[in-house]
Design an enzyme around this catalytic site. Structure first.
Site, PDB file in Angstrom:
ATOM      1  N   GLN A 111       0.859  -1.724   0.236  1.00 21.76           N
ATOM      2  CA  GLN A 111       0.331   0.211   0.207  1.00 21.76           C
ATOM      3  C   GLN A 111       0.785   1.226  -0.069  1.00 21.76           C
ATOM      4  O   GLN A 111       2.072   1.239   0.464  1.00 21.76           O
ATOM      5  CB  GLN A 111      -1.090   0.204   1.442  1.00 21.76           C
ATOM      6  CG  GLN A 111      -2.466  -0.801   1.621  1.00 21.76           C
ATOM      7  CD  GLN A 111      -3.053  -1.035   1.728  1.00 21.76           C
ATOM      8  OE1 GLN A 111      -3.445  -2.256   2.403  1.00 21.76           O
ATOM      9  NE2 GLN A 111      -3.006   0.213   2.898  1.00 21.76           N
TER      10      GLN A 111
ATOM     11  N   SER B 187       5.604  -6.113   2.758  1.00 18.93           N
ATOM     12  CA  SER B 187       3.790  -6.737   3.045  1.00 18.93           C
ATOM     13  C   SER B 187       3.007  -6.506   2.328  1.00 18.93           C
ATOM     14  O   SER B 187       2.967  -8.123   2.219  1.00 18.93           O
ATOM     15  CB  SER B 187       3.117  -5.335   3.254  1.00 18.93           C
ATOM     16  OG  SER B 187       2.017  -5.155   4.622  1.00 18.93           O
ATOM     17  N   LEU B 188       1.526  -5.764   2.321  1.00 15.28           N
ATOM     18  CA  LEU B 188       0.705  -6.977   0.504  1.00 15.28           C
ATOM     19  C   LEU B 188       1.472  -7.323  -0.307  1.00 15.28           C
ATOM     20  O   LEU B 188       1.304  -8.516  -0.765  1.00 15.28           O
ATOM     21  CB  LEU B 188      -0.126  -5.758   1.020  1.00 15.28           C
ATOM     22  CG  LEU B 188      -0.984  -5.953  -0.677  1.00 15.28           C
ATOM     23  CD1 LEU B 188      -2.332  -6.766  -1.100  1.00 15.28           C
ATOM     24  CD2 LEU B 188      -1.261  -4.379  -1.476  1.00 15.28           C
TER      25      LEU B 188
ATOM     26  N   ARG C 175      -7.944  -9.828   3.579  1.00 12.44           N
ATOM     27  CA  ARG C 175      -6.358  -9.301   4.527  1.00 12.44           C
ATOM     28  C   ARG C 175      -7.503  -8.110   4.446  1.00 12.44           C
ATOM     29  O   ARG C 175      -6.835  -7.450   5.179  1.00 12.44           O
ATOM     30  CB  ARG C 175      -5.368  -8.974   3.803  1.00 12.44           C
ATOM     31  CG  ARG C 175      -4.611  -8.678   4.465  1.00 12.44           C
ATOM     32  CD  ARG C 175      -3.089  -9.065   3.931  1.00 12.44           C
ATOM     33  NE  ARG C 175      -1.957  -8.961   4.304  1.00 12.44           N
ATOM     34  CZ  ARG C 175      -1.154  -7.836   4.222  1.00 12.44           C
ATOM     35  NH1 ARG C 175      -1.790  -6.297   3.876  1.00 12.44           N
ATOM     36  NH2 ARG C 175       0.040  -7.986   5.016  1.00 12.44           N
TER      37      ARG C 175
ATOM     38  N   HIS D 107       1.095  -3.996  11.343  1.00 15.97           N
ATOM     39  CA  HIS D 107       2.351  -4.968  11.228  1.00 15.97           C
ATOM     40  C   HIS D 107       2.628  -4.175  12.589  1.00 15.97           C
ATOM     41  O   HIS D 107       4.261  -4.051  13.393  1.00 15.97           O
ATOM     42  CB  HIS D 107       3.689  -4.771  10.616  1.00 15.97           C
ATOM     43  CG  HIS D 107       3.113  -4.661   9.192  1.00 15.97           C
ATOM     44  ND1 HIS D 107       3.749  -5.931   8.603  1.00 15.97           N
ATOM     45  CD2 HIS D 107       3.045  -3.447   7.882  1.00 15.97           C
ATOM     46  CE1 HIS D 107       3.078  -6.841   7.234  1.00 15.97           C
ATOM     47  NE2 HIS D 107       2.693  -4.849   6.793  1.00 15.97           N
TER      48      HIS D 107
ATOM     49  N   GLN E 162       2.768 -12.209   9.533  1.00 12.52           N
ATOM     50  CA  GLN E 162       3.042 -11.188   8.658  1.00 12.52           C
ATOM     51  C   GLN E 162       2.620  -9.524   9.497  1.00 12.52           C
ATOM     52  O   GLN E 162       2.836  -9.037   8.965  1.00 12.52           O
ATOM     53  CB  GLN E 162       2.964 -10.777   7.330  1.00 12.52           C
ATOM     54  CG  GLN E 162       3.222 -10.403   6.463  1.00 12.52           C
ATOM     55  CD  GLN E 162       2.761 -10.055   4.750  1.00 12.52           C
ATOM     56  OE1 GLN E 162       0.878  -9.532   4.894  1.00 12.52           O
ATOM     57  NE2 GLN E 162       2.671 -10.101   3.940  1.00 12.52           N
TER      58      GLN E 162
END
Length: 315
Positions: free
Chosen positions: A14, A96-97, A121, A207, A256
């Site tokens: 993102q 991340s994503l 998610r 996170h 994660q």
């Protein structure tokens, strides 16, 4: 032409989204357009129109942003394959994503399973922001060790939680947690010499332990997906180790949400493996910029447009 044995594919998270992303590519590449249309059909929404025309406030809703970026990155990959043929890199990595996108890119996860997973998610991360409101802040020009100590002090003084969420590159960290603890960390970072310490326009604490409230639900979503041996290993955000088995992939994705993204270490690991070319498959060049701050000599290529793909194909 890139050498498969020394090439890494990178997939952003993102922050890389913008209204209009992928539109020019879909207009010029039938392969890319098919990816977008598959995402529309599988999700039952006009995701393509959201990517290409907005509105921006809907695109930046994390529930939409995550599948939008996933589809856009894999559309870019499809366009690249259409130009250069099948190309399997030595490694892949995602921020991340982007880690889920990377797994789909190396056939460890089907396009449909990955799309449904990032959609869920995004929903759960948005829900976590409602259950446990928090925020994130960018810290510029402090070392990670300094910021870890600052977060510990801010957590102790506020009685709430804040931690380093992203170690992106030298001098660029992101912290995440409860707002009072976050604001205390910003104050302490400024006093300790940070060039900038500022809140990001986001109302979730990605996170960080604040995501714990949706971890069980996300674990169920991960468990329901089929994972296969990857065509190329993906370096895990939380461990900086290659994921080679379904067990390792599930463990990483489950960890994660609350674990920091160790991006700088991931890039250094790949450089130590002899990788020389890094290809960012996303609508912007965020990861390319981070890599150049980690290792100036690395060959970084951002390929989010038809022109960039054509240039790479003819190199």
């Amino acid at each position: 032409m890139l050498a498969p044995g020394t090439t890494v594919f990178l997939f952003p998270g993102q922050g890389s989204q913008f209204v209009g992303m992928g539109r020019e590519l879909a207009e010029s590449s039938p392969a890319a357009k098919r990816v977008f249309k598959s995402a529309d059909r599988l999700l039952g929404i006009d995701l393509s129109a959201l990517c290409w025309h907005g509105p921006a406030d809907e695109l930046i809703d994390t529930h939409n942003t995550q599948p939008a970026l996933y589809a856009c990155s894999l559309a870019i990959l499809a366009a690249l394959h259409a130009d250069v043929g099948d190309f399997t890199p030595a490694f892949a990595a995602g921020h991340s994503l982007g880690e889920i996108t990377a797994l789909a890119a190396v056939d460890a996860l089907s396009f449909e399973d990955g799309l449904q997973l990032v959609r869920e998610r995004g929903r759960l991360m948005k829900l976590a922001g409602e259950r446990q409101p928090g925020g994130m802040a960018a810290i510029i020009r402090l070392e990670r060790e300094q910021m870890v100590e600052i977060c510990a002090q801010a957590s102790e003084e506020s009685g709430l939680q804040v931690q380093v969420a992203n170690d992106n590159c030298p001098g660029q960290l992101v912290v995440s947690g409860h707002v009072p603890a976050l604001e205390k960390a910003i104050e302490l970072a400024g006093a300790d010499g940070a060039r900038r310490a500022m809140r990001l326009p986001i109302s979730i604490a990605a996170h960080s332990p604040l995501m714990e409230c949706v971890v069980a639900e996300y674990r169920d979503a991960v468990q329901g997906r089929h994972f296969s041996a990857p065509d190329a290993p993906v370096i895990a955000n939380s461990t900086v180790e290659p994921m080679l088995t379904a067990e390792a992939m599930r463990a990483e994705l489950n960890a994660q949400l609350t674990a920091p993204v160790r991006w700088r270490e991931s890039m250094l690991r790949l450089l130590s493996e002899g990788m020389t070319d890094f290809v960012e498959l996303g609508p912007k060049d965020v990861l390319t910029g981070l890599l150049r701050r980690i290792e100036r000599s690395a060959n970084a290529h951002a390929v989010g447009t038809p022109e960039a793909i054509a240039a790479l194909a003819s190199a």
